[in-house]
Design a protein around this motif. Sequence first.
Motif, PDB file in Angstrom:
ATOM      1  N   ASN A  60     -15.363   1.710 -11.321  1.00 15.03           N
ATOM      2  CA  ASN A  60     -15.763   1.212  -9.985  1.00 15.03           C
ATOM      3  C   ASN A  60     -14.831   0.080  -9.580  1.00 15.03           C
ATOM      4  O   ASN A  60     -14.050  -0.417 -10.409  1.00 15.03           O
ATOM      5  CB  ASN A  60     -17.236   0.739  -9.989  1.00 15.03           C
ATOM      6  CG  ASN A  60     -17.495  -0.289 -11.060  1.00 15.03           C
ATOM      7  OD1 ASN A  60     -17.007  -1.400 -10.985  1.00 15.03           O
ATOM      8  ND2 ASN A  60     -18.242   0.093 -12.086  1.00 15.03           N
ATOM      9  N   GLY A  61     -14.936  -0.341  -8.338  1.00 14.95           N
ATOM     10  CA  GLY A  61     -14.035  -1.371  -7.830  1.00 14.95           C
ATOM     11  C   GLY A  61     -14.281  -2.733  -8.465  1.00 14.95           C
ATOM     12  O   GLY A  61     -13.342  -3.524  -8.652  1.00 14.95           O
ATOM     13  N   THR A  62     -15.522  -3.017  -8.788  1.00 15.12           N
ATOM     14  CA  THR A  62     -15.843  -4.305  -9.416  1.00 15.12           C
ATOM     15  C   THR A  62     -15.132  -4.400 -10.766  1.00 15.12           C
ATOM     16  O   THR A  62     -14.507  -5.425 -11.085  1.00 15.12           O
ATOM     17  CB  THR A  62     -17.374  -4.422  -9.617  1.00 15.12           C
ATOM     18  OG1 THR A  62     -18.020  -4.149  -8.372  1.00 15.12           O
ATOM     19  CG2 THR A  62     -17.765  -5.802 -10.098  1.00 15.12           C
ATOM     20  N   LEU A  65     -11.375  -5.121 -10.505  1.00 14.53           N
ATOM     21  CA  LEU A  65     -11.083  -6.560 -10.353  1.00 14.53           C
ATOM     22  C   LEU A  65     -11.256  -7.290 -11.692  1.00 14.53           C
ATOM     23  O   LEU A  65     -10.412  -8.096 -12.095  1.00 14.53           O
ATOM     24  CB  LEU A  65     -12.035  -7.185  -9.321  1.00 14.53           C
ATOM     25  CG  LEU A  65     -11.871  -6.762  -7.865  1.00 14.53           C
ATOM     26  CD1 LEU A  65     -13.082  -7.222  -7.045  1.00 14.53           C
ATOM     27  CD2 LEU A  65     -10.590  -7.348  -7.270  1.00 14.53           C
ATOM     28  N   THR A  86     -17.484 -12.335   2.162  1.00 10.92           N
ATOM     29  CA  THR A  86     -17.072 -11.081   1.512  1.00 10.92           C
ATOM     30  C   THR A  86     -18.269 -10.513   0.768  1.00 10.92           C
ATOM     31  O   THR A  86     -19.343 -11.131   0.711  1.00 10.92           O
ATOM     32  CB  THR A  86     -15.894 -11.299   0.534  1.00 10.92           C
ATOM     33  OG1 THR A  86     -15.538 -10.057  -0.090  1.00 10.92           O
ATOM     34  CG2 THR A  86     -16.219 -12.299  -0.572  1.00 10.92           C
ATOM     35  N   SER A  90     -16.453  -9.730  -5.204  1.00 13.29           N
ATOM     36  CA  SER A  90     -15.197 -10.490  -5.253  1.00 13.29           C
ATOM     37  C   SER A  90     -15.362 -11.759  -6.088  1.00 13.29           C
ATOM     38  O   SER A  90     -14.469 -12.124  -6.858  1.00 13.29           O
ATOM     39  CB  SER A  90     -14.727 -10.878  -3.836  1.00 13.29           C
ATOM     40  OG  SER A  90     -14.843  -9.822  -2.926  1.00 13.29           O
ATOM     41  N   VAL A 139      -9.269 -10.786   0.355  1.00 11.51           N
ATOM     42  CA  VAL A 139     -10.023  -9.539   0.513  1.00 11.51           C
ATOM     43  C   VAL A 139      -9.584  -8.922   1.847  1.00 11.51           C
ATOM     44  O   VAL A 139      -9.530  -9.620   2.857  1.00 11.51           O
ATOM     45  CB  VAL A 139     -11.541  -9.821   0.543  1.00 11.51           C
ATOM     46  CG1 VAL A 139     -12.332  -8.536   0.751  1.00 11.51           C
ATOM     47  CG2 VAL A 139     -11.978 -10.505  -0.755  1.00 11.51           C
ATOM     48  N   ASP A 165      -8.091  -7.902  -3.310  1.00 10.38           N
ATOM     49  CA  ASP A 165      -9.307  -7.085  -3.326  1.00 10.38           C
ATOM     50  C   ASP A 165      -9.234  -6.172  -2.101  1.00 10.38           C
ATOM     51  O   ASP A 165      -9.642  -6.539  -0.996  1.00 10.38           O
ATOM     52  CB  ASP A 165     -10.551  -7.974  -3.285  1.00 10.38           C
ATOM     53  CG  ASP A 165     -11.838  -7.138  -3.259  1.00 10.38           C
ATOM     54  OD1 ASP A 165     -11.747  -5.919  -3.072  1.00 10.38           O
ATOM     55  OD2 ASP A 165     -12.924  -7.733  -3.411  1.00 10.38           O
ATOM     56  N   ALA A 167     -10.729  -3.293  -1.844  1.00  9.12           N
ATOM     57  CA  ALA A 167     -11.818  -2.319  -2.042  1.00  9.12           C
ATOM     58  C   ALA A 167     -12.134  -1.562  -0.757  1.00  9.12           C
ATOM     59  O   ALA A 167     -12.504  -0.394  -0.793  1.00  9.12           O
ATOM     60  CB  ALA A 167     -13.071  -3.032  -2.545  1.00  9.12           C
ATOM     61  N   GLN A 168     -12.001  -2.232   0.391  1.00  9.74           N
ATOM     62  CA  GLN A 168     -12.380  -1.606   1.658  1.00  9.74           C
ATOM     63  C   GLN A 168     -11.167  -1.027   2.387  1.00  9.74           C
ATOM     64  O   GLN A 168     -11.309  -0.545   3.501  1.00  9.74           O
ATOM     65  CB  GLN A 168     -13.082  -2.641   2.558  1.00  9.74           C
ATOM     66  CG  GLN A 168     -14.301  -3.258   1.889  1.00  9.74           C
ATOM     67  CD  GLN A 168     -15.061  -4.223   2.787  1.00  9.74           C
ATOM     68  OE1 GLN A 168     -14.726  -4.423   3.952  1.00  9.74           O
ATOM     69  NE2 GLN A 168     -16.108  -4.833   2.245  1.00  9.74           N
ATOM     70  N   SER A 189     -11.931   0.381  -4.423  1.00  9.91           N
ATOM     71  CA  SER A 189     -13.203   1.016  -4.777  1.00  9.91           C
ATOM     72  C   SER A 189     -13.259   2.404  -4.156  1.00  9.91           C
ATOM     73  O   SER A 189     -12.802   2.606  -3.029  1.00  9.91           O
ATOM     74  CB  SER A 189     -14.347   0.170  -4.205  1.00  9.91           C
ATOM     75  OG  SER A 189     -15.560   0.918  -4.177  1.00  9.91           O
ATOM     76  N   PHE A 191     -16.340   3.859  -3.938  1.00 14.31           N
ATOM     77  CA  PHE A 191     -17.758   3.993  -3.575  1.00 14.31           C
ATOM     78  C   PHE A 191     -17.841   4.979  -2.396  1.00 14.31           C
ATOM     79  O   PHE A 191     -16.964   4.978  -1.526  1.00 14.31           O
ATOM     80  CB  PHE A 191     -18.291   2.600  -3.178  1.00 14.31           C
ATOM     81  CG  PHE A 191     -19.729   2.568  -2.794  1.00 14.31           C
ATOM     82  CD1 PHE A 191     -20.723   2.625  -3.760  1.00 14.31           C
ATOM     83  CD2 PHE A 191     -20.108   2.494  -1.457  1.00 14.31           C
ATOM     84  CE1 PHE A 191     -22.063   2.608  -3.395  1.00 14.31           C
ATOM     85  CE2 PHE A 191     -21.442   2.477  -1.088  1.00 14.31           C
ATOM     86  CZ  PHE A 191     -22.426   2.539  -2.068  1.00 14.31           C
ATOM     87  N   LYS A 194     -16.717   4.202   1.199  1.00 12.55           N
ATOM     88  CA  LYS A 194     -15.384   3.635   1.460  1.00 12.55           C
ATOM     89  C   LYS A 194     -14.508   4.683   2.152  1.00 12.55           C
ATOM     90  O   LYS A 194     -14.760   5.886   2.027  1.00 12.55           O
ATOM     91  CB  LYS A 194     -14.733   3.212   0.132  1.00 12.55           C
ATOM     92  CG  LYS A 194     -15.505   2.104  -0.592  1.00 12.55           C
ATOM     93  CD  LYS A 194     -15.297   0.760   0.074  1.00 12.55           C
ATOM     94  CE  LYS A 194     -15.848  -0.393  -0.706  1.00 12.55           C
ATOM     95  NZ  LYS A 194     -17.240  -0.729  -0.395  1.00 12.55           N
ATOM     96  N   GLY A 202     -16.403   4.898  -8.509  1.00 12.99           N
ATOM     97  CA  GLY A 202     -15.029   5.030  -8.983  1.00 12.99           C
ATOM     98  C   GLY A 202     -14.233   3.838  -8.484  1.00 12.99           C
ATOM     99  O   GLY A 202     -14.617   3.191  -7.506  1.00 12.99           O
ATOM    100  N   TYR A 320     -21.482  -9.889   6.834  1.00  9.90           N
ATOM    101  CA  TYR A 320     -22.452 -10.248   5.823  1.00  9.90           C
ATOM    102  C   TYR A 320     -23.294 -11.365   6.409  1.00  9.90           C
ATOM    103  O   TYR A 320     -22.743 -12.285   7.015  1.00  9.90           O
ATOM    104  CB  TYR A 320     -21.728 -10.705   4.553  1.00  9.90           C
ATOM    105  CG  TYR A 320     -20.867  -9.578   3.993  1.00  9.90           C
ATOM    106  CD1 TYR A 320     -21.420  -8.599   3.164  1.00  9.90           C
ATOM    107  CD2 TYR A 320     -19.527  -9.456   4.347  1.00  9.90           C
ATOM    108  CE1 TYR A 320     -20.645  -7.555   2.671  1.00  9.90           C
ATOM    109  CE2 TYR A 320     -18.752  -8.407   3.868  1.00  9.90           C
ATOM    110  CZ  TYR A 320     -19.315  -7.458   3.044  1.00  9.90           C
ATOM    111  OH  TYR A 320     -18.553  -6.417   2.583  1.00  9.90           O
TER     112      TYR A 320
HETATM  113  C1  LIG Z   1     -14.806  -6.417  -0.831  1.00  9.56           C
HETATM  114  C2  LIG Z   1     -15.335  -5.615  -1.978  1.00  9.56           C
HETATM  115  N1  LIG Z   1     -14.971  -5.943  -3.231  1.00  9.56           N
HETATM  116  C3  LIG Z   1     -15.395  -5.247  -4.300  1.00  9.56           C
HETATM  117  C4  LIG Z   1     -16.241  -4.164  -4.156  1.00  9.56           C
HETATM  118  C5  LIG Z   1     -16.752  -3.488  -5.381  1.00  9.56           C
HETATM  119  O1  LIG Z   1     -16.553  -2.117  -5.443  1.00  9.56           O
HETATM  120  P1  LIG Z   1     -17.592  -1.177  -6.227  1.00  9.56           P
HETATM  121  O2  LIG Z   1     -18.819  -1.061  -5.426  1.00  9.56           O
HETATM  122  O3  LIG Z   1     -16.845   0.110  -6.381  1.00  9.56           O
HETATM  123  O4  LIG Z   1     -17.829  -1.816  -7.561  1.00  9.56           O
HETATM  124  C6  LIG Z   1     -16.625  -3.765  -2.874  1.00  9.56           C
HETATM  125  C7  LIG Z   1     -17.460  -2.567  -2.675  1.00  9.56           C
HETATM  126  O5  LIG Z   1     -18.545  -2.467  -2.383  1.00  9.56           O
HETATM  127  C8  LIG Z   1     -16.179  -4.516  -1.751  1.00  9.56           C
HETATM  128  O6  LIG Z   1     -16.549  -4.193  -0.514  1.00  9.56           O
END
Ligand SMILES: Cc1ncc(COP(=O)(O)O)c(C=O)c1O
Length: 376
Positions: A60-62, A65, A86, A90, A139, A165, A167-168, A189, A191, A194, A202, A320
């Motif tokens: 996953n994206g987390t 990072l 964000t 992050s 980000v 980052d 991810a988006q 990411s 997700f 996305k 993933g 957010y």
């Molecule tokens: C800015 C940002 N960073 C990190 C992530 C983490 O990605 P994931 O949900 O795949 O772990 C996301 C996704 O939701 C995101 O929007």
Amino acid sequence: MQSIPFIDLQTQRKRLGPRLERAIAAAVEGGQWIMGPQVRALEEQLAQYAGVKHAIACANGTDALLIILKAWGIGPGDAVFVPGFTFAASAEVVALVGATPVFVDVLEDTYNIAPASLSAAIAMVKREGQLRPRVVMPVDLFGQAADYAALEDIVAREKLLMLCDTAQAFGATLDGRQTAAIGDAAATSFFPAKPLGCYGDGGCSFTNDDGLADLLRSIRIHGQGRDKYENVRIGVNSRLDTIQAAILIEKLKILPDELEARERIARRYSEKLVRSNRIRVPHVIDGARSTWAQYTIQLPDRDRVKDELAAEGIPAQIYYLTPLSAQRGYAHYPSVPLPVSEVLGATVLSLPMHPYLDEATQDRIVDAVLKSVSRS
Ligand SMILES: Cc1ncc(COP(=O)(O)O)c(C=O)c1O
């Protein structure tokens, strides 16, 4: 009145139809369900698409990072500069490696990290002398590249590492460079929601640094050495499923076309919404091409407008509401003042956005927003 989906993934699924089903069946039949050959093929395609030497897929994206921070040895006593506006991941990964996230404000027009606020945060950390400034994590919020020209200057001057980052924003560019190729490393990411999403979780990290790439490959699988039963360091379990890679390979083929469609829709939205002087439409910086992960406007009386849209079957989301520095889990971390992040929390509204939004539906959304705003 018929409800509109916020993101329509089913139309894309129908478009891919039998190709996708064949790819999934082949992944199942192949019998290598985790990190199978499709994962390696996907990594090669992603690296080529992004113009970067290494793409290292993970769960996953987390994790993408997190693994990069671990590979750099970021830990207790280190400051990592993160925008306050964000998604939690992050900053979460910074805390998970034992380092300290330091919150920085964002720019009102692009929602991305503000270079002046970053400089102020670095100066604050140096003045206080408790933490070592180590990493800047811009980000690419809502799909648009951060202001990397300004950020690269700061990072070079202060001798920091930059972790993007993105991810988006996989597929976003700035002056022709893909965001995944910017910085010392980048993470994205997959997700499902996305712009390039799979059918589960993933993620992927990217770098041009051969040594870092070797470390990322090792850390994602329990710190493996020559094979998974030789463990040369402490790692994590963050592998990508073969089925997800097979799905992403099919989706990557249509990503350029989908990004064009998102661009067309965003432009059309902006042309129409800008007619109201009460609405601030997204600003794209010179040379940038957004993935339009979100189309986010700012407006007064946001909550009422959101409710009125919902009553007409039009979902809109708030990304957010609360800056991370004000969230319970993060409030004890250092921060410079975040006046812009605070205002944005009260004014932003993301409208439905996906490549299959037809013009009639766009018009229905725009008309409803304009009608509701005119009542303010
Ligand atoms: C800015 C940002 N960073 C990190 C992530 C983490 O990605 P994931 O949900 O795949 O772990 C996301 C996704 O939701 C995101 O929007």
